[in-house]
Scaffold this motif. Structure first.
Motif, mmCIF file in Angstrom:
data_model
loop_
_atom_site.group_PDB
_atom_site.id
_atom_site.type_symbol
_atom_site.label_atom_id
_atom_site.label_comp_id
_atom_site.label_asym_id
_atom_site.label_seq_id
_atom_site.Cartn_x
_atom_site.Cartn_y
_atom_site.Cartn_z
ATOM 1 N N TYR A 285 -2.886 25.571 8.417
ATOM 2 C CA TYR A 285 -2.074 26.642 7.863
ATOM 3 C C TYR A 285 -2.705 27.995 8.182
ATOM 4 O O TYR A 285 -3.922 28.122 8.317
ATOM 5 C CB TYR A 285 -1.969 26.509 6.336
ATOM 6 C CG TYR A 285 -1.017 25.445 5.886
ATOM 7 C CD1 TYR A 285 -1.475 24.284 5.253
ATOM 8 C CD2 TYR A 285 0.358 25.589 6.070
ATOM 9 C CE1 TYR A 285 -0.604 23.307 4.825
ATOM 10 C CE2 TYR A 285 1.250 24.605 5.640
ATOM 11 C CZ TYR A 285 0.757 23.472 5.023
ATOM 12 O OH TYR A 285 1.630 22.500 4.598
ATOM 13 N N SER B 298 -3.532 31.926 7.032
ATOM 14 C CA SER B 298 -3.685 32.822 5.896
ATOM 15 C C SER B 298 -3.308 34.218 6.393
ATOM 16 O O SER B 298 -3.379 34.495 7.593
ATOM 17 C CB SER B 298 -5.108 32.796 5.330
ATOM 18 O OG SER B 298 -6.073 33.054 6.330
ATOM 19 N N TYR C 141 -3.422 38.592 5.758
ATOM 20 C CA TYR C 141 -4.209 39.688 5.203
ATOM 21 C C TYR C 141 -3.478 41.007 5.393
ATOM 22 O O TYR C 141 -2.930 41.265 6.467
ATOM 23 C CB TYR C 141 -5.589 39.732 5.854
ATOM 24 C CG TYR C 141 -6.303 38.425 5.673
ATOM 25 C CD1 TYR C 141 -6.083 37.374 6.555
ATOM 26 C CD2 TYR C 141 -7.130 38.203 4.576
ATOM 27 C CE1 TYR C 141 -6.665 36.132 6.355
ATOM 28 C CE2 TYR C 141 -7.720 36.966 4.372
ATOM 29 C CZ TYR C 141 -7.474 35.949 5.256
ATOM 30 O OH TYR C 141 -8.054 34.707 5.052
ATOM 31 N N LEU D 161 -6.450 39.450 1.033
ATOM 32 C CA LEU D 161 -5.721 38.193 1.200
ATOM 33 C C LEU D 161 -4.409 38.263 0.423
ATOM 34 O O LEU D 161 -4.413 38.564 -0.776
ATOM 35 C CB LEU D 161 -6.577 37.034 0.689
ATOM 36 C CG LEU D 161 -5.952 35.646 0.678
ATOM 37 C CD1 LEU D 161 -5.681 35.166 2.104
ATOM 38 C CD2 LEU D 161 -6.868 34.653 -0.049
ATOM 39 N N TYR E 149 -2.069 32.229 1.453
ATOM 40 C CA TYR E 149 -2.885 31.172 2.066
ATOM 41 C C TYR E 149 -2.194 29.831 1.845
ATOM 42 O O TYR E 149 -1.341 29.688 0.957
ATOM 43 C CB TYR E 149 -4.299 31.166 1.502
ATOM 44 C CG TYR E 149 -4.386 30.787 0.042
ATOM 45 C CD1 TYR E 149 -4.253 31.755 -0.947
ATOM 46 C CD2 TYR E 149 -4.590 29.468 -0.340
ATOM 47 C CE1 TYR E 149 -4.333 31.417 -2.289
ATOM 48 C CE2 TYR E 149 -4.663 29.122 -1.674
ATOM 49 C CZ TYR E 149 -4.544 30.099 -2.642
ATOM 50 O OH TYR E 149 -4.609 29.756 -3.978
ATOM 51 N N GLY E 150 -2.569 28.865 2.689
ATOM 52 C CA GLY E 150 -1.977 27.544 2.569
ATOM 53 C C GLY E 150 -0.498 27.544 2.900
ATOM 54 O O GLY E 150 -0.002 28.389 3.645
ATOM 55 N N LYS E 151 0.211 26.587 2.322
ATOM 56 C CA LYS E 151 1.644 26.457 2.625
ATOM 57 C C LYS E 151 2.391 27.728 2.187
ATOM 58 O O LYS E 151 3.214 28.263 2.917
ATOM 59 C CB LYS E 151 2.219 25.229 1.931
ATOM 60 C CG LYS E 151 3.647 24.903 2.350
ATOM 61 C CD LYS E 151 4.099 23.587 1.754
ATOM 62 C CE LYS E 151 5.495 23.205 2.247
ATOM 63 N NZ LYS E 151 5.935 21.905 1.665
ATOM 64 N N ASN F 265 0.890 30.129 -0.870
ATOM 65 C CA ASN F 265 0.142 30.406 -2.088
ATOM 66 C C ASN F 265 -0.287 31.862 -2.130
ATOM 67 O O ASN F 265 -0.773 32.392 -1.130
ATOM 68 C CB ASN F 265 -1.102 29.517 -2.183
ATOM 69 C CG ASN F 265 -0.758 28.044 -2.195
ATOM 70 O OD1 ASN F 265 -0.272 27.504 -3.174
ATOM 71 N ND2 ASN F 265 -0.993 27.380 -1.077
ATOM 72 N N TYR G 171 -2.470 40.831 9.270
ATOM 73 C CA TYR G 171 -3.117 39.913 10.212
ATOM 74 C C TYR G 171 -2.992 38.477 9.701
ATOM 75 O O TYR G 171 -3.208 38.212 8.515
ATOM 76 C CB TYR G 171 -4.598 40.233 10.351
ATOM 77 C CG TYR G 171 -4.903 41.588 10.944
ATOM 78 C CD1 TYR G 171 -5.060 42.709 10.131
ATOM 79 C CD2 TYR G 171 -5.029 41.749 12.324
ATOM 80 C CE1 TYR G 171 -5.345 43.952 10.677
ATOM 81 C CE2 TYR G 171 -5.314 42.985 12.876
ATOM 82 C CZ TYR G 171 -5.470 44.088 12.045
ATOM 83 O OH TYR G 171 -5.744 45.315 12.587
ATOM 84 N N ASN H 54 -4.532 34.537 10.162
ATOM 85 C CA ASN H 54 -5.799 33.904 10.533
ATOM 86 C C ASN H 54 -5.624 32.405 10.420
ATOM 87 O O ASN H 54 -4.891 31.902 9.552
ATOM 88 C CB ASN H 54 -6.928 34.361 9.617
ATOM 89 C CG ASN H 54 -8.246 33.660 9.938
ATOM 90 O OD1 ASN H 54 -8.525 32.563 9.456
ATOM 91 N ND2 ASN H 54 -9.046 34.283 10.770
ATOM 92 N N ARG I 58 -7.845 28.521 11.126
ATOM 93 C CA ARG I 58 -8.990 27.771 11.607
ATOM 94 C C ARG I 58 -8.566 27.099 12.916
ATOM 95 O O ARG I 58 -7.398 26.801 13.133
ATOM 96 C CB ARG I 58 -9.355 26.715 10.569
ATOM 97 C CG ARG I 58 -10.595 25.935 10.870
ATOM 98 C CD ARG I 58 -10.976 25.113 9.674
ATOM 99 N NE ARG I 58 -12.231 24.416 9.899
ATOM 100 C CZ ARG I 58 -12.946 23.851 8.927
ATOM 101 N NH1 ARG I 58 -12.530 23.918 7.684
ATOM 102 N NH2 ARG I 58 -14.066 23.228 9.218
ATOM 103 N N TYR J 259 -12.730 30.148 13.787
ATOM 104 C CA TYR J 259 -11.564 30.789 13.191
ATOM 105 C C TYR J 259 -11.061 31.862 14.157
ATOM 106 O O TYR J 259 -11.793 32.367 14.993
ATOM 107 C CB TYR J 259 -11.946 31.425 11.853
ATOM 108 C CG TYR J 259 -12.389 30.419 10.814
ATOM 109 C CD1 TYR J 259 -13.639 29.824 10.896
ATOM 110 C CD2 TYR J 259 -11.547 30.033 9.776
ATOM 111 C CE1 TYR J 259 -14.047 28.881 9.967
ATOM 112 C CE2 TYR J 259 -11.948 29.095 8.836
ATOM 113 C CZ TYR J 259 -13.200 28.515 8.940
ATOM 114 O OH TYR J 259 -13.596 27.587 8.019
ATOM 115 N N PHE K 282 -8.278 35.392 14.336
ATOM 116 C CA PHE K 282 -7.311 36.304 13.754
ATOM 117 C C PHE K 282 -6.186 36.583 14.750
ATOM 118 O O PHE K 282 -6.398 36.580 15.969
ATOM 119 C CB PHE K 282 -7.965 37.633 13.380
ATOM 120 C CG PHE K 282 -8.719 37.585 12.080
ATOM 121 C CD1 PHE K 282 -10.088 37.356 12.070
ATOM 122 C CD2 PHE K 282 -8.059 37.761 10.880
ATOM 123 C CE1 PHE K 282 -10.792 37.301 10.870
ATOM 124 C CE2 PHE K 282 -8.746 37.711 9.678
ATOM 125 C CZ PHE K 282 -10.114 37.472 9.677
#
Lengths: 106, 124
Positions: free
Chosen positions: A31, A33, A35, A45, A48-50, A52, A86, A88, A90, A95, A97
């Motif tokens: 997934y 994230s 920013y 932030l 993040y994730g699906k 969140n 931005y 990001n 993994r 990682y 961006f």
């Protein structure tokens, strides 16, 4: 090495909806994230994730993902949402961006 | 409150070294992975390096591999970035950031706390 591609700039009328996309092979496995960065400030932030949101992030920010593309949507954009955004992700042990998108609120 | 404060930036000649520090407070530092991220003037964010919560694993961007070393001292709640053989293209604001994948963001990867950044200028 992995890359994440974003549109350089988008504009949105006050109160309208804008979608920012992020494309890259790593997004098929991880997934993204997202920013928000305003001039002279550190990134914050927002998603993040699906889909969140950290505490304190307004619910007008939402995220989604499909295949190699992740998206950040701002529903009902406010003047204070004008910023650089931005993604990001993994990519195995490292990682990366995204190239960044400048959002202008008209 | 939860806070990260970077220090150690400055002006350095090409080929020289510099060590950055990031002091953590307000949370259990030894429980979190930590990252360095940089931003060249007028440019986007670039991920630099990560170190696991216990220092057991470290990974680097290709652009700094072999020149930069990330480390941490959990007894001092401090993260470090040793930068050797500096080049003009290393000029940037350097941020430290907390990895929340083992905490509030679990199981997802994200950087939830950022420092204010420290400027590194490589110039003769």
């Amino acid at each position: 090495s992995s890359e994440l591609t974003q549109d350089p700039a988008v504009s949105v009328a006050l109160g309208q909806t804008v979608r920012i996309t992020c494309q890259g092979d790593s997004l098929r496995s991880y997934y993204a994230s997202w920013y928000q960065q305003k001039p002279g400030q550190a990134p914050v932030l927002v998603i993040y994730g699906k889909n969140n949101r950290p505490s304190g992030i307004p619910d007008r920010f939402s995220g989604s993902s499909s295949g190699n593309t992740a998206s950040l949507t701002i529903t009902g954009a406010q003047a204070e949402d004008e910023a650089d955004y931005y993604c990001n992700s993994r990519d195995s042990r490292v990682y990366v961006f995204g190239t960044g998108t400048k959002v202008t609120v008209l | 409150q939860v806070q990260l404060v970077e220090s150690g930036g400055g002006v350095v000649q090409p080929g020289r070294s510099l060590r950055l520090s990031c002091a953590a407070s307000g949370f259990t530092f030894s429980s979190y992975g930590m990252h360095w991220v940089r931003q060249a003037p007028g440019k986007g964010l670039e991920w630099v390096a990560v170190i696991w919560y216990d220092g057991s694993n470290k990974y680097y961007a290709d652009s700094v591999k072999g020149r930069f070393t990330i480390s941490r001292d959990n007894s001092k709640n401090t993260l470090y970035l040793q930068m050797n053989s500096l080049r003009a293209e290393d000029t940037a604001v350097y941020y430290c950031a907390r990895d929340c994948s083992g905490g509030s963001c679990y199981p997802h990867d994200a950087f939830d706390i950022w420092g204010q950044g420290t400027m590194v200028t490589v110039s003769s």
